[in-house]
Design a protein around this motif. Structure first.
Motif, short mmCIF file in Angstrom:
data_model
loop_
_atom_site.label_atom_id
_atom_site.label_comp_id
_atom_site.label_asym_id
_atom_site.label_seq_id
_atom_site.Cartn_x
_atom_site.Cartn_y
_atom_site.Cartn_z
N ALA A 25 -6.01 2.04 2.25
CA ALA A 25 -6.17 3.42 1.80
C ALA A 25 -5.33 4.37 2.65
O ALA A 25 -4.72 5.31 2.14
CB ALA A 25 -7.64 3.83 1.83
N ALA A 26 -5.31 4.14 3.98
CA ALA A 26 -4.56 5.03 4.87
C ALA A 26 -3.07 4.99 4.56
O ALA A 26 -2.40 6.03 4.52
CB ALA A 26 -4.82 4.65 6.33
N PHE A 27 -2.53 3.80 4.34
CA PHE A 27 -1.10 3.71 4.05
C PHE A 27 -0.75 4.22 2.65
O PHE A 27 0.35 4.70 2.41
CB PHE A 27 -0.60 2.28 4.26
N GLN A 28 -1.69 4.13 1.71
CA GLN A 28 -1.46 4.75 0.40
C GLN A 28 -1.32 6.26 0.55
O GLN A 28 -0.41 6.88 -0.02
CB GLN A 28 -2.61 4.43 -0.56
N SER A 34 0.84 -1.21 0.00
CA SER A 34 0.00 0.00 0.00
C SER A 34 0.87 1.25 0.00
O SER A 34 0.57 2.24 -0.69
CB SER A 34 -0.93 0.00 1.22
N VAL A 35 1.94 1.22 0.81
CA VAL A 35 2.86 2.36 0.82
C VAL A 35 3.47 2.54 -0.57
O VAL A 35 3.56 3.66 -1.09
CB VAL A 35 3.96 2.16 1.88
N GLU A 36 3.91 1.43 -1.17
CA GLU A 36 4.50 1.52 -2.51
C GLU A 36 3.50 2.08 -3.52
O GLU A 36 3.85 2.93 -4.36
CB GLU A 36 4.99 0.16 -2.97
N LYS A 37 2.26 1.63 -3.44
CA LYS A 37 1.24 2.12 -4.37
C LYS A 37 1.03 3.62 -4.19
O LYS A 37 0.90 4.37 -5.17
CB LYS A 37 -0.07 1.37 -4.15
#
Length: 731
Positions: free
Chosen positions: A617-620, A578-581
């Motif tokens: 969603a939060a980590f994105q 998610s972070v990478e996205k």
């Protein structure tokens, strides 16, 4: 060039036909804008009886330059085919545009022709012969196309016949000046009130007769003693030129030995040399006076075309069969069909119309033919390959279409209802498919960004653009994925104006022109750390994500590299993608001026999560925030695309071009001579500086230069220019 008869067919309102390929002559008229090509076509049409008054058919329109756009812009923008008859031969004159922006139409005319008349204005002098004219002359020479020169505007104050013929020999002769010689000398009348001396007749250097056009018709008389003395030197030179190029090797020895070579032998050898492209006669032309039938030199030009220019059978074209082998086509009406579309147009009443040159076989109305070709003129796998049924076959004549039952090998006609066929496509028998390799087209190098003017235009835009590209293969359509712009690539500003006018007038699509954007990039110049914190609590499940990243620059072309160095599970495994996205999504949007971020390594090394409130969603969102914070702490470079360019320019303008490239932040990599007084310059130039280069180079070198471009790489932009772009994008 001695025997003459009147036109055997093609009187005004009648269709000109031919029964055999050897009765056909296909001739392209080539010359710079304003040289008088269209005026010459109209004069020849009157002389042959194809029309009864200067260039006008029954409905009052012109046989050439009849298109509405041509009428409004007062210049030729498309290929026109005008059939006429002379000495029992059908002549298809292909009137080509002279303006450089419409060279695609000119190339189409050369493909449909078997010989070319280069129409040059004597008033233009050297400028009318060098540059684009020289390039086209050499292009015709490379394929062995026979050529003759027609001089116009000899009655102007600046015109000098002898000087112009010498200029043609020096520039076009290529070291073989005796291959370009006049067949006639002009006869001047008395000076008018404006001080000009009109050309009223011609002295034939071979027959030694005078052709008087002062009364608006061709009359023949023997030359006077003074005229014989005037022509003696030019006549000797012409005879020596004919003999030097003769296939009869004994002729020169006989001539040197003092033998008088008879006129019939000289004329026969001249015609053979013209047909094989080794001798290029210079002729003279002027339009007829008001109400007269024959303009100056029209009879002589028609005689040369019918007797000296080759038949379609003498100009072979090769095709590739189903076995993949290439073989020359046989110009025989009984052979399998092989034809090529040299031009496509749209008519509001009959739909798409295709101008077709038949190379072999017979093309009949309502036949089913095989259509194949490469969209855009490229090689390799066929882009379309199918059967279509053609509609009517007709002879073009101005705006009119005169019905024909069929067209034999060697002829040029119009056909209807080929809904999928495009310019450059091959038509062949459906049981014997062939492919004629398309002729080369110039690469359009002027980008024009467009968008639909309204919602109604947006609905019609795709169809209109598809029809535009099908008609004009020198227009290239691009949907740029980086800038999200719809871009028309054209050959110049005049070409752009005609393309937009066709969209509006023919296809009912109104478009707006917007600033063309170059695909810039962003990258980190220094290493930086960023922290992304997305924490919200609003009752019920909240949103919780914290991540810390390090961003460091990578070499050009590396893209974006994401590295996971999280230890201890501070960011759960399922949220690392998610972070990478989120990082990649923010990189695509840009971090400084709104351009995609490239060539960086992003390392995730720390973070926090909540057992309940953390989510994908939060980590994105946190990943994107972290990248933005890192960018704020780093120095960001803007990267611009750099193109490798090759400019071929006349030696006279090398210095100007080199200086101009330097002013465009270009780097010259080298120069080399390419022959015929031209130099090739290789260099690298930022694409931001090339958006109008197609127009500027033509102006700088007076049309005596061409260039190609190819993407090389992205590199850092100078800081002041980058700051100005950032200020514009964020202001």
């Amino acid at each position: 060039m001695v025997e003459r008869t009147t036109a055997s067919a093609g009187a005004n309102g009648k269709t000109v036909t031919a029964q055999r390929p050897d009765e056909i002559r296909n001739v392209a008229l080539v010359g710079h804008s304003g040289s008088g090509k269209t005026t010459l076509v109209e004069a020849l049409a009157v002389a042959t009886g194809a029309v009864v008054r200067a260039g006008r058919v029954e409905d009052g329109t012109s046989v050439s330059d009849y298109d509405d756009i041509e009428q409004r812009q007062h210049r030729s923008v498309q290929l026109s085919v005008v059939p006429m008859a002379w000495n029992g031969r059908k002549i298809n004159l292909l009137d080509t545009p002279g303006y450089a922006d419409f060279v695609g139409e000119l190339r189409a005319g050369l493909r449909g022709a078997d010989a070319a008349l280069f129409v040059l204005s004597a008033a233009a002098g050297v400028e009318g012969v060098s540059g684009p004219t020289l390039a086209l002359w050499e292009e015709c020479a490379s394929v062995g196309m026979p050529r003759a020169i027609v001089l116009t505007h000899l009655d102007t104050a600046r015109a000098d016949f002898e000087e112009m013929t010498e200029t043609c020999r020096d520039i076009l002769g290529g070291g073989q000046s005796e291959s370009i010689l006049p067949l006639h000398l002009p006869v001047y009348g008395d000076k008018g009130a404006d001080g000009h001396r009109p050309v009223i007749g011609l002295i034939d250097l071979l027959t030694q007769h005078v052709y008087d056009y002062s009364a608006g018709s061709h009359t023949e008389t023997p030359a006077s003693r003074e005229q014989l003395a005037l022509m003696a030197q030019a006549r000797d030179r012409l005879i020596e030129g004919i003999i030097a190029g003769s296939e009869d090797e004994t002729l020169m020895d006989r001539y040197i030995g003092g033998e008088e070579i008879d006129l019939e032998t000289l004329v026969t050898d001249l015609e053979r040399a013209v047909a094989r492209g080794s001798f290029h006669p210079v002729l003279i032309a002027a339009p007829p006076p008001e109400g007269a039938r024959q303009g100056l030199g029209t009879v002589e030009i028609l005689d040369l075309v019918t007797r000296g220019f080759p038949t379609p059978a003498e100009h072979p074209v090769s095709a590739i069969g189903v076995n993949g082998r290439s073989a020359p086509l046989v110009c025989d009406p009984g052979a399998p069909l092989a034809a090529e579309i040299i031009r496509t147009a749209s008519d509001p009443y009959v739909g798409r119309m295709s101008v077709v040159r038949v190379f072999a076989g017979t093309l009949r109305a309502d036949d089913t033919v095989h259509v194949c070709g490469h969209r855009g003129g490229g090689a390799g796998t066929l882009d379309h390959d199918s059967d279509e049924r053609i509609g009517a076959v007709s002879a073009p004549f101005g705006k009119q279409q005169r019905p024909l039952g069929h067209a034999i090998a060697g002829d040029i006609v119009c056909v209807t209802k080929l809904s999928r066929a495009e310019t450059g496509d091959t038509l062949s028998a459906k049981d014997s498919p062939l492919l004629i390799e398309p002729w080369s087209m110039p690469d359009p190098l002027l980008p024009i960004a467009i968008r639909a003017h309204s919602k109604a235009d947006e609905d019609k835009l795709s169809l209109g653009l598809a029809r535009l590209v099908a008609e004009d293969p020198t227009v290239r359509l691009e949907q740029n994925p980086d800038t999200r712009q719809l871009v028309l690539w054209c050959l110049g500003e005049a070409h752009r104006d005609v393309a937009l006018e066709r969209l509006r007038a023919r296809f009912g699509v109104q478009v707006d022109v917007t600033d063309h954007r170059v695909a810039l990039r962003e990258t980190f110049a220094t290493t930086a750390v960023g922290r992304g914190r997305h924490v919200k609590q609003s009752g019920g499940h909240g949103q919780y994500a914290i991540c810390e990243i390090e961003v460091e620059p990578l070499p050009t072309g590396s893209g974006i590299e994401f590295v996971d160095k999280v230890v201890g599970g501070v960011v759960p495994r399922q949220f690392i993608p998610s972070v990478e996205k989120g990082v990649r999504a923010q990189a695509a949007r840009g971090v400084s001026a709104g351009y995609p971020l490239v060539d960086v390594r992003v390392t995730l090394f720390e973070g926090k999560a909540h057992s309940v409130d953390s989510s994908d969603a939060a980590f994105q969102l946190a990943g994107g925030l972290a990248l933005r914070e890192a960018a704020a702490a780093a120095r960001i470079n803007l990267l611009e695309p750099v193109a490798e360019v090759r400019v071929v320019v006349s030696d006279d303008y090398v210095g100007q071009v080199l200086g101009d490239l330097s002013s465009r932040r270009g780097r010259v990599l080298g120069t080399e001579p390419v022959g015929s007084g031209r130099t090739a310059i290789r260099g690298e130039v930022p694409e931001l500086e090339l958006r109008r280069y197609a127009v500027d180079l033509r102006s700088l070198a007076h049309g005596a230069a061409t260039f190609t471009r190819a993407y090389s790489r992205h590199e850092s932009m100078p800081a002041p220019l980058a700051d100005a772009i950032r200020a514009k994008n964020t202001g």
